[in-house]
Enzyme design. Structure first.
Site, PDB file in Angstrom:
ATOM      1  N   HIS A 163       0.841  -1.205   0.000  1.00  0.00           N
ATOM      2  CA  HIS A 163       0.000   0.000   0.000  1.00  0.00           C
ATOM      3  C   HIS A 163       0.877   1.257   0.000  1.00  0.00           C
ATOM      4  O   HIS A 163       0.891   2.040   0.960  1.00  0.00           O
ATOM      5  CB  HIS A 163      -0.915  -0.031   1.231  1.00  0.00           C
ATOM      6  N   GLU A 269      -0.523   1.051  -5.656  1.00  0.00           N
ATOM      7  CA  GLU A 269      -0.434  -0.118  -4.784  1.00  0.00           C
ATOM      8  C   GLU A 269      -0.462  -1.420  -5.594  1.00  0.00           C
ATOM      9  O   GLU A 269      -1.534  -1.911  -5.934  1.00  0.00           O
ATOM     10  CB  GLU A 269      -1.611  -0.115  -3.800  1.00  0.00           C
TER      11      GLU A 269
END
Length: 295
Positions: A163, A269
C-alpha cells in the site's frame, strides 16, 4: 553500522546516503530517503500522516503498509473474522536476519507466523517473510507466503498488496501506462456499479478528484511522474494495481489524516487483489516490487 536495530524499528543506511526505516509493528516501511541520478541529496520519498500512530496502537497511515491476507473489507468466507486489509499491518513482526550488507545495498528480513490473535481470525498454518532491500536509488520489498501445514492440510487462499504512499503533489501527479486496462471504481455509490468493470481510456491517470480504482491484470510496471520528480514501480507476481487518493471529499473524514494530507501523496499499490492466490501445503508464493527514483 548500515543496519541499526532499535526497540520499535530497524533502520537501513546505504553508504551513498539513502536510508529506510521499518517498524516491527506491521513491518511497515515508514521512511525511505533517497537521492536521484540528478540530485544526490537524500529526500523523503514516502508520505506518513502527521496524525499517524507509530506506537502500535493502530495501522500506520502512510509509508508502505503490508496488506495480507485480505484487501479491503473481507470477501472470502475464510476471511470473515479479519479486519479491513487483514492482520499483517497490525501485528508485531520479528527481526529474522540481515540478508545483505555491502556496497550494492543493505537488506533485512522480518517474519510473522500465527499467534493467538491471528489464529482467532485466520486459522491456517502459514509463515510470512518480508525482505526490504535498500540500494542507492532503489527500494525493493518482497513478501514470501509459505503454507506450513502437513501434506494432508487443505490449501488456503489469500490476497496481498503493498500500500505505497508515494510523496508527490497529488494534483500534479500522473501514472502510466494504464490505457486500455480494465478497472473497478470503488468510489461508485452502489455495489452494482462498484462491481461493473470500466476501461481506462486516459493516456495518463491523475487523482485530481477522489480516486479509488482497482486495475486488473495491469502491466506490472508503472511510472509515477510529477513536475519535479518521478518514481518507477516494477513488480513480479502482483497482477493488479490500485490507484487511490481520497482528496478532500473523502480525506477529511479519515481521523488519522493530517489536514490537507491528501494533497501530498498518491497511493499506487501493486497487489493480487482481484480473486485469490491459492497455496497448497509446502508451497511458497512470492510477490515483489522495486521502487526506483528516476528524477
Amino acid at each position: 553500522m548500515p543496519v541499526i536495530q532499535k526497540d520499535d524499528r530497524v533502520v537501513l543506511q546505504h553508504p551513498k546516503g539513502a536510508s529506510a526505516e521499518i517498524l516491527y509493528y506491521g513491518a511497515t516501511v515508514i521512511s525511505w530517503k533517497s537521492g536521484s541520478t540528478t540530485n544526490a541529496e537524500p529526500t523523503e520519498r514516502l508520505f506518513v500522516s502527521g496524525k499517524a500512530a507509530l506506537d502500535g496502537s493502530k495501522p500506520v497511515r502512510g509509508g508502505i503498509p503490508v496488506v495480507f491476507p485480505a484487501f479491503g473489507a473481507p470477501t472470502h468466507p475464510d476471511h470473515a473474522k479479519l479486519p479491513q486489509h487483514g492482520f499483517a499491518r497490525n501485528n508485531v513482526w520479528s527481526y529474522a536476519s540481515t540478508v545483505m550488507d555491502n556496497e550494492a545495498g543493505v537488506s533485512v528480513k522480518l517474519s510473522l507466523g500465527p499467534n493467538d490473535a491471528i489464529k482467532a481470525q485466520f486459522d491456517h498454518p502459514f509463515h510470512l517473510e518480508y525482505v526490504v532491500t535498500l540500494a542507492e536509488h532503489q527500494l525493493t520489498t518482497d513478501l514470501h507466503v509459505k503454507h506450513t501445514g502437513l501434506s494432508t492440510s487443505p490449501p488456503f487462499e489469500f490476497q496481498a498488496l503493498f500500500h505505497n504512499y508515494i510523496r508527490a503533489p497529488a494534483n500534479d501527479v500522473r501514472i502510466t501506462p494504464l490505457t486500455g486496462i480494465k478497472y473497478y471504481d470503488k468510489t461508485e455509490a452502489t455495489e452494482e456499479a462498484r462491481a461493473t468493470p470500466k476501461v481506462e481510456n486516459r493516456e495518463s491517470v491523475d487523482v485530481q478528484k477522489y480516486t479509488d480504482f482497482v486495475y486488473e491484470n495491469a502491466p506490472g510496471r508503472y511510472d509515477v511522474v510529477w513536475p519535479s520528480g518521478a518514481i518507477e514501480i516494477k513488480t513480479k507476481n502482483l497482477k493488479d494495481v490500485v490507484v487511490w487518493n481520497p482528496q478532500q471529499e473523502s480525506g477529511a473524514k479519515i481521523a488519522d489524516m493530517e489536514t490537507g494530507g491528501w494533497e501530498k501523496y498518491v497511493c499506487v499499490e501493486p497487489g493480487y487483489v482481484r480473486g485469490f492466490v491459492k497455496i497448497e501445503p509446502g508451497q511458497t508464493w512470492w510477490g515483489q516490487q522495486v521502487l526506483t527514483v528516476k528524477v
